[in-house]
Write a protein that holds these residues in place. Structure first.
Motif, mmCIF file in Angstrom:
data_model
loop_
_atom_site.group_PDB
_atom_site.id
_atom_site.type_symbol
_atom_site.label_atom_id
_atom_site.label_comp_id
_atom_site.label_asym_id
_atom_site.label_seq_id
_atom_site.Cartn_x
_atom_site.Cartn_y
_atom_site.Cartn_z
ATOM 1 N N HIS A 59 0.846 -1.185 0.000
ATOM 2 C CA HIS A 59 0.000 0.000 0.000
ATOM 3 C C HIS A 59 0.882 1.236 0.000
ATOM 4 C CE1 HIS A 59 0.330 -0.549 4.460
ATOM 5 N NE2 HIS A 59 0.341 0.766 4.470
ATOM 6 N N LEU A 60 0.299 2.338 -0.449
ATOM 7 C CA LEU A 60 1.044 3.573 -0.590
ATOM 8 C C LEU A 60 0.627 4.566 0.480
ATOM 9 C CD1 LEU A 60 0.921 3.982 -4.468
ATOM 10 C CD2 LEU A 60 2.997 3.667 -3.108
ATOM 11 N N GLU A 61 1.609 5.107 1.171
ATOM 12 C CA GLU A 61 1.388 6.215 2.085
ATOM 13 C C GLU A 61 1.916 7.489 1.436
ATOM 14 O OE1 GLU A 61 3.165 5.083 5.794
ATOM 15 O OE2 GLU A 61 1.633 3.538 6.188
ATOM 16 N N SER A 62 1.764 8.604 2.108
ATOM 17 C CA SER A 62 2.169 9.868 1.500
ATOM 18 C C SER A 62 3.658 9.930 1.207
ATOM 19 C CB SER A 62 1.786 11.033 2.426
ATOM 20 O OG SER A 62 2.448 10.904 3.683
ATOM 21 N N LEU A 67 5.244 -2.645 2.207
ATOM 22 C CA LEU A 67 4.984 -4.024 1.822
ATOM 23 C C LEU A 67 4.639 -4.826 3.063
ATOM 24 C CD1 LEU A 67 7.864 -4.672 -0.749
ATOM 25 C CD2 LEU A 67 5.569 -3.749 -1.145
ATOM 26 N N CYS A 68 3.541 -5.589 2.991
ATOM 27 C CA CYS A 68 3.053 -6.336 4.146
ATOM 28 C C CYS A 68 2.961 -7.824 3.815
ATOM 29 C CB CYS A 68 1.669 -5.825 4.560
ATOM 30 S SG CYS A 68 1.637 -4.082 5.033
ATOM 31 N N ARG A 76 9.042 -0.670 4.954
ATOM 32 C CA ARG A 76 8.761 0.672 4.451
ATOM 33 C C ARG A 76 9.876 1.089 3.496
ATOM 34 N NH1 ARG A 76 5.150 3.961 6.820
ATOM 35 N NH2 ARG A 76 6.435 5.786 6.300
ATOM 36 N N VAL A 77 9.467 1.524 2.326
ATOM 37 C CA VAL A 77 10.414 1.989 1.312
ATOM 38 C C VAL A 77 10.057 3.442 0.979
ATOM 39 C CG1 VAL A 77 11.302 1.623 -1.016
ATOM 40 C CG2 VAL A 77 10.585 -0.339 0.374
ATOM 41 N N PRO A 78 10.917 4.403 1.303
ATOM 42 C CA PRO A 78 10.591 5.809 1.005
ATOM 43 C C PRO A 78 10.301 6.027 -0.473
ATOM 44 C CG PRO A 78 12.522 5.658 2.432
ATOM 45 C CD PRO A 78 12.221 4.260 1.962
ATOM 46 N N LEU A 123 15.137 -5.777 -4.165
ATOM 47 C CA LEU A 123 14.088 -4.869 -4.584
ATOM 48 C C LEU A 123 14.745 -3.678 -5.272
ATOM 49 C CD1 LEU A 123 11.002 -4.219 -4.494
ATOM 50 C CD2 LEU A 123 11.489 -2.899 -2.425
ATOM 51 N N VAL A 124 14.335 -3.400 -6.501
ATOM 52 C CA VAL A 124 14.897 -2.272 -7.239
ATOM 53 C C VAL A 124 13.772 -1.373 -7.726
ATOM 54 C CG1 VAL A 124 16.908 -3.605 -7.960
ATOM 55 C CG2 VAL A 124 14.912 -3.505 -9.461
ATOM 56 N N ARG A 125 14.114 -0.100 -7.927
ATOM 57 C CA ARG A 125 13.136 0.830 -8.495
ATOM 58 C C ARG A 125 13.618 1.308 -9.859
ATOM 59 N NH1 ARG A 125 11.937 5.874 -4.987
ATOM 60 N NH2 ARG A 125 12.574 4.576 -3.248
#
Length: 278
Positions: A59-62, A67-68, A76-78, A123-125
């Protein structure tokens, strides 16, 4: 015609997020497939190899992607990153530039997913300003498009009528009806006849247009239950889909249409919104 679902999959092949509204970008719906899991040599990893990836729910936060998984504390990934070193990663035959999300993400993925035939997981972006071109073979003359870590196109469009037809065939042969999440579409449309989307060239409304450019060939991922990562009926619905909708010149099973953005970058579309097809 109207939109009944909007879905994004921030990390390729992990769980999806259903939205009431989403912004159109040239690379797809905002935040769709901006991250990806890769092995030690940078090859993309999906539910084809690890069906249990479906159990990881984002899910996305601000300020963060979260990832759960039921067996671990959330990761948490900024959304913003200070990383600058780029590494090569691969989606099919495409070489892409990416940023590594670091050791905490690597450890978390291995804890919830295990390894992949002895390889670790990272994990990569998608690297800022990197462009991954869409294959030109199915684009109209003069068209260009690009995408992120999606298999090949920035948008996947499906219809409720096509799913209903498939489910009727599955139930007629003693199988179970399936939810739309098996097919991991971005935009789901209500209206029209089953598989009529295969004849559409464009969809849109005031201010935006998508071009439907290639039927989506399906793989074993559609046999994976997207809620628990299990494969209860191996081979289905691939087998039924192939008999229901054979393509004489194409091998395989097809469901949905791959699409590109023609106009309206930055436009917000919403569930319930009307659209026209052509």
């Amino acid at each position: 015609m109207r939109i009944t679902q909007l879905n994004i999959y921030p990390v390729k092949s992990l769980g999806g997020i259903s939205l009431d509204a989403a912004q159109l970008t040239a690379e797809g719906l905002a935040w769709d497939r901006r991250w990806m899991v890769v092995d030690d040599v940078g090859r993309f990893v999906t539910q084809r190899q690890l069906p249990r990836m479906a159990q990881v729910r984002p899910h996305l936060e601000s300020d963060a992607l979260v990832l759960c998984h039921p067996e671990a504390e959330p990761l948490r990934v900024p959304l913003s990153t200070k990383a600058t070193e780029r590494l090569p990663v691969y989606v099919w035959e495409d070489r892409c530039e990416a940023l590594d999300e670091g050791g905490e993400a690597r450890d978390w993925l291995v804890r919830v997913l295990g390894d992949l035939r002895g390889s670790g997981l990272r994990l990569v972006r998608f690297a800022p300003n990197h462009r991954r071109r869409v294959e030109p073979d199915f684009l109209a003359a003069g068209e260009q498009a690009h995408t992120g870590f999606a298999d090949g196109y920035p948008f996947l469009v499906a219809t409720t009528a096509s799913l209903a037809a498939l489910n009727l065939a599955l139930e007629a042969s003693g199988g179970e009806a399936l939810p739309m999440d098996r097919f991991r579409p971005n935009i789901v449309i209500e209206g029209g006849e089953p598989f009529s989307e295969d004849g559409w060239r464009e969809i849109g409304a005031d201010g935006w247009r998508l071009g439907l450019r290639k039927p989506c060939q399906r793989c074993k991922i559609i046999t994976v239950d997207q809620q628990n990562g299990e494969i209860r009926h191996p081979g289905e619905p691939l087998k039924t889909l192939m008999t229901l909708k054979p393509r004489l010149a194409w091998k395989g099973a097809f469901f949905g249409q791959n699409a590109i953005l023609l106009a309206g970058e930055g436009t917000t579309i919403a569930v319930g919104g009307s659209l026209a097809v052509g």
